[in-house]
Design an enzyme around this catalytic site. Structure first.
Site, PDB file in Angstrom:
ATOM      1  N   ARG A 234       0.861  -1.181   0.000  1.00 29.59           N
ATOM      2  CA  ARG A 234       0.000   0.000   0.000  1.00 29.59           C
ATOM      3  C   ARG A 234       0.900   1.234   0.000  1.00 29.59           C
ATOM      4  O   ARG A 234       1.975   1.225   0.602  1.00 29.59           O
ATOM      5  CB  ARG A 234      -0.913   0.026   1.234  1.00 29.59           C
ATOM      6  CG  ARG A 234      -2.099  -0.935   1.162  1.00 29.59           C
ATOM      7  CD  ARG A 234      -3.153  -0.508   0.150  1.00 29.59           C
ATOM      8  NE  ARG A 234      -4.282  -1.422   0.099  1.00 29.59           N
ATOM      9  CZ  ARG A 234      -4.381  -2.449  -0.745  1.00 29.59           C
ATOM     10  NH1 ARG A 234      -3.423  -2.698  -1.603  1.00 29.59           N
ATOM     11  NH2 ARG A 234      -5.452  -3.212  -0.745  1.00 29.59           N
ATOM     12  N   GLU A 263      -2.788   7.805  -4.115  1.00 25.15           N
ATOM     13  CA  GLU A 263      -3.278   7.249  -5.383  1.00 25.15           C
ATOM     14  C   GLU A 263      -4.789   7.399  -5.583  1.00 25.15           C
ATOM     15  O   GLU A 263      -5.265   7.430  -6.708  1.00 25.15           O
ATOM     16  CB  GLU A 263      -2.892   5.771  -5.520  1.00 25.15           C
ATOM     17  CG  GLU A 263      -3.659   4.829  -4.598  1.00 25.15           C
ATOM     18  CD  GLU A 263      -3.296   3.365  -4.807  1.00 25.15           C
ATOM     19  OE1 GLU A 263      -2.103   3.029  -4.818  1.00 25.15           O
ATOM     20  OE2 GLU A 263      -4.227   2.547  -4.952  1.00 25.15           O
ATOM     21  N   HIS A 295      -1.355   0.436  -9.702  1.00 21.14           N
ATOM     22  CA  HIS A 295      -2.058  -0.565  -8.887  1.00 21.14           C
ATOM     23  C   HIS A 295      -2.625  -1.705  -9.748  1.00 21.14           C
ATOM     24  O   HIS A 295      -3.833  -1.952  -9.760  1.00 21.14           O
ATOM     25  CB  HIS A 295      -3.180   0.101  -8.072  1.00 21.14           C
ATOM     26  CG  HIS A 295      -3.457  -0.620  -6.780  1.00 21.14           C
ATOM     27  ND1 HIS A 295      -3.706   0.016  -5.601  1.00 21.14           N
ATOM     28  CD2 HIS A 295      -3.518  -1.949  -6.491  1.00 21.14           C
ATOM     29  CE1 HIS A 295      -3.918  -0.862  -4.649  1.00 21.14           C
ATOM     30  NE2 HIS A 295      -3.807  -2.074  -5.168  1.00 21.14           N
TER      31      HIS A 295
HETATM   32  P1  NAI Z   1      -1.304 -11.417   4.488  1.00 18.16           P
HETATM   33  O1  NAI Z   1      -2.223 -10.967   5.572  1.00 18.16           O
HETATM   34  O2  NAI Z   1      -1.339 -12.838   4.054  1.00 18.16           O
HETATM   35  O3  NAI Z   1       0.216 -11.108   4.902  1.00 18.16           O
HETATM   36  C1  NAI Z   1       0.631  -9.943   5.513  1.00 18.16           C
HETATM   37  C2  NAI Z   1       1.851 -10.271   6.369  1.00 18.16           C
HETATM   38  O4  NAI Z   1       2.329  -9.057   6.919  1.00 18.16           O
HETATM   39  C3  NAI Z   1       1.544 -11.217   7.526  1.00 18.16           C
HETATM   40  O5  NAI Z   1       2.451 -12.283   7.568  1.00 18.16           O
HETATM   41  C4  NAI Z   1       1.658 -10.323   8.748  1.00 18.16           C
HETATM   42  O6  NAI Z   1       2.125 -11.027   9.913  1.00 18.16           O
HETATM   43  C5  NAI Z   1       2.684  -9.311   8.268  1.00 18.16           C
HETATM   44  N1  NAI Z   1       2.675  -8.096   9.059  1.00 18.16           N
HETATM   45  C6  NAI Z   1       1.634  -7.471   9.656  1.00 18.16           C
HETATM   46  N2  NAI Z   1       2.055  -6.395  10.319  1.00 18.16           N
HETATM   47  C7  NAI Z   1       3.383  -6.327  10.149  1.00 18.16           C
HETATM   48  C8  NAI Z   1       4.384  -5.439  10.597  1.00 18.16           C
HETATM   49  N3  NAI Z   1       4.091  -4.409  11.414  1.00 18.16           N
HETATM   50  N4  NAI Z   1       5.663  -5.662  10.213  1.00 18.16           N
HETATM   51  C9  NAI Z   1       5.970  -6.726   9.437  1.00 18.16           C
HETATM   52  N5  NAI Z   1       5.075  -7.604   8.981  1.00 18.16           N
HETATM   53  C10 NAI Z   1       3.794  -7.411   9.333  1.00 18.16           C
HETATM   54  O7  NAI Z   1      -1.555 -10.428   3.271  1.00 18.16           O
HETATM   55  P2  NAI Z   1      -1.214 -10.647   1.728  1.00 18.16           P
HETATM   56  O8  NAI Z   1      -2.379 -11.285   1.050  1.00 18.16           O
HETATM   57  O9  NAI Z   1       0.117 -11.279   1.600  1.00 18.16           O
HETATM   58  O10 NAI Z   1      -1.174  -9.142   1.206  1.00 18.16           O
HETATM   59  C11 NAI Z   1      -0.215  -8.208   1.680  1.00 18.16           C
HETATM   60  C12 NAI Z   1      -0.636  -6.819   1.260  1.00 18.16           C
HETATM   61  O11 NAI Z   1      -0.503  -6.690  -0.163  1.00 18.16           O
HETATM   62  C13 NAI Z   1      -2.128  -6.479   1.521  1.00 18.16           C
HETATM   63  O12 NAI Z   1      -2.335  -6.016   2.833  1.00 18.16           O
HETATM   64  C14 NAI Z   1      -2.411  -5.423   0.508  1.00 18.16           C
HETATM   65  O13 NAI Z   1      -2.180  -4.164   1.099  1.00 18.16           O
HETATM   66  C15 NAI Z   1      -1.378  -5.670  -0.599  1.00 18.16           C
HETATM   67  N6  NAI Z   1      -1.998  -6.077  -1.874  1.00 18.16           N
HETATM   68  C16 NAI Z   1      -1.700  -5.356  -3.011  1.00 18.16           C
HETATM   69  C17 NAI Z   1      -2.253  -5.706  -4.237  1.00 18.16           C
HETATM   70  C18 NAI Z   1      -1.909  -4.982  -5.504  1.00 18.16           C
HETATM   71  O14 NAI Z   1      -2.651  -5.123  -6.491  1.00 18.16           O
HETATM   72  N7  NAI Z   1      -0.829  -4.219  -5.557  1.00 18.16           N
HETATM   73  C19 NAI Z   1      -3.220  -6.808  -4.333  1.00 18.16           C
HETATM   74  C20 NAI Z   1      -3.408  -7.542  -3.102  1.00 18.16           C
HETATM   75  C21 NAI Z   1      -2.834  -7.153  -1.908  1.00 18.16           C
END
Ligand code: NAI
Length: 330
Positions: A234, A263, A295
């Site tokens: 993000r 954005e 995005h």
């Molecule tokens: P997820 O929930 O599976 O993984 C997120 C990871 O970040 C978890 O392992 C969590 O423990 C970790 N985390 C949480 N807080 C943290 C911190 N303070 N420091 C370090 N690690 C921390 O989520 P997923 O599916 O892997 O997605 C990650 C992010 O990608 C989403 O939150 C979203 O913002 C972004 N995203 C972007 C897309 C795009 O089109 N560019 C599409 C889908 C998601």
């Protein structure tokens, strides 16, 4: 269910209508984004379906509740744009699509790395102009480089595995380390060590209070000179002012972003005939070592099919009083 879709494009309509043949919900597609001013469009519906830049703040949610909306179906993974406390206060449930195609985003992060490194975007234009000079197209081998992954959830794991395949050493930082990655040889370290050691850093953690401006001036100072930073998470994970300074000082060597702090109101629309008044964005675009995409990390056929399938199933589960597998906890 009668559902009002916001921020929709032709591709949303196409994929959702096709998948809905199996579900039979009543879908209405609005192009406008959902916010406190446009919430009145949701009158007469039971649920709203929203995307990353719809603004579900307290005011929007109070209005939606007043119109009888009971469910927010996010057709994305992130939910930082929903005030979950206000949603709970207004008895509105939120569901999302936690994992539609983690490979789509992970592969896009790799595309940014390869393009920035090997400058294929520049080479493409040169060759089309009969310019076959290789001057300034020098890249570096990924093999043997150290890659730092911040956030090793579903997407971060996919990304780390791809980078291991390139022969990179992978370091990771996460509040909940993954045993799967540890078994594959990924080393979990403190964030400062990751910043210091990594040649390439990729952000895959969610945006929340702890991660807002995670990449600030202090973080850039701790990085290796000339490091590459990739953000497909993000926009506000990076402090835009600080990243511009780090690029100006030539501390940061490369920046590849699919998301940008400001954005909303900019991405997802053709603005080629309008004046862009976002000076930070224009400054970022002026650097030769910055690559920005709008995005599109999620944007693969497989992901769009999965998003439609899971969102419509979430709606059916809510309608039928089933357990909500993909509920966003308040
Ligand atoms: P997820 O929930 O599976 O993984 C997120 C990871 O970040 C978890 O392992 C969590 O423990 C970790 N985390 C949480 N807080 C943290 C911190 N303070 N420091 C370090 N690690 C921390 O989520 P997923 O599916 O892997 O997605 C990650 C992010 O990608 C989403 O939150 C979203 O913002 C972004 N995203 C972007 C897309 C795009 O089109 N560019 C599409 C889908 C998601």
């Amino acid at each position: 269910m009668k559902v009002a879709f916001f921020s929709t494009k032709k591709y949303d309509k196409d994929f959702f209508e096709q998948t809905n043949e199996k579900f039979d919900h009543e879908l209405t597609f609005f192009e406008t984004a959902l916010n406190a001013h446009t919430a009145s469009l949701a009158q007469g519906y039971e649920a709203v379906c929203v995307f990353v830049n719809d603004d579900l703040n307290k005011k929007t949610l109070e209005k939606l509740a007043g119109y009888g909306i009971k469910l927010i179906a996010l057709r994305c993974a992130g939910f930082n744009n929903v005030d979950l406390e206000a949603a709970a206060e207004n008895d509105i449930t939120s569901v999302r699509v936690p994992a539609y195609s983690p490979q789509a985003v992970a592969e896009h992060a790799v595309a940014l790395i390869l393009t920035l490194n090997r400058k294929t975007h520049k080479a493409y234009n040169r060759v089309r102009e009969n310019n076959f000079s290789l001057d300034k197209l020098t890249g570096f081998n990924l093999y043997g480089k150290t890659v730092g992954v911040i956030g090793t959830g579903i997407i971060g794991i996919c990304f780390a595995k791809i980078m291991l395949g390139f022969g990179c050493k992978v370091l990771a930082f996460d509040i909940k380390p993954s045993d799967e990655l540890k078994d594959l040889g990924v080393k979990y370290v403190a964030i400062d060590e990751l910043l210091k050691e990594a040649d390439i850093i990729s952000l895959h953690c969610p945006l929340n209070e702890q991660t807002h401006h995670l990449m600030d001036a202090d973080a850039f100072n701790k990085m290796k000179d000339g490091a590459m930073l990739i953000n497909t998470g993000r926009g506000a994970l990076i402090d835009t002012t600080a990243v511009v300074e780090a690029l100006k000082k030539e501390k940061l060597g490369y920046l590849g972003i699919d998301v940008y702090e400001q954005e909303s109101g900019l991405f997802f629309n053709d603005r080629s005939e309008t004046i862009n008044k976002d000076d930070d964005f224009l400054r970022l675009m002026s650097f030769p070592n910055v690559l920005i995409t709008g995005h599109q990390g999620f944007f693969t056929r497989e992901a769009l099919e999965q998003i439609a399938q899971v969102t419509l199933q979430n709606l059916s589960d809510f309608e039928n009083g089933n357990e909500l597998e993909n509920e966003v906890p308040a």
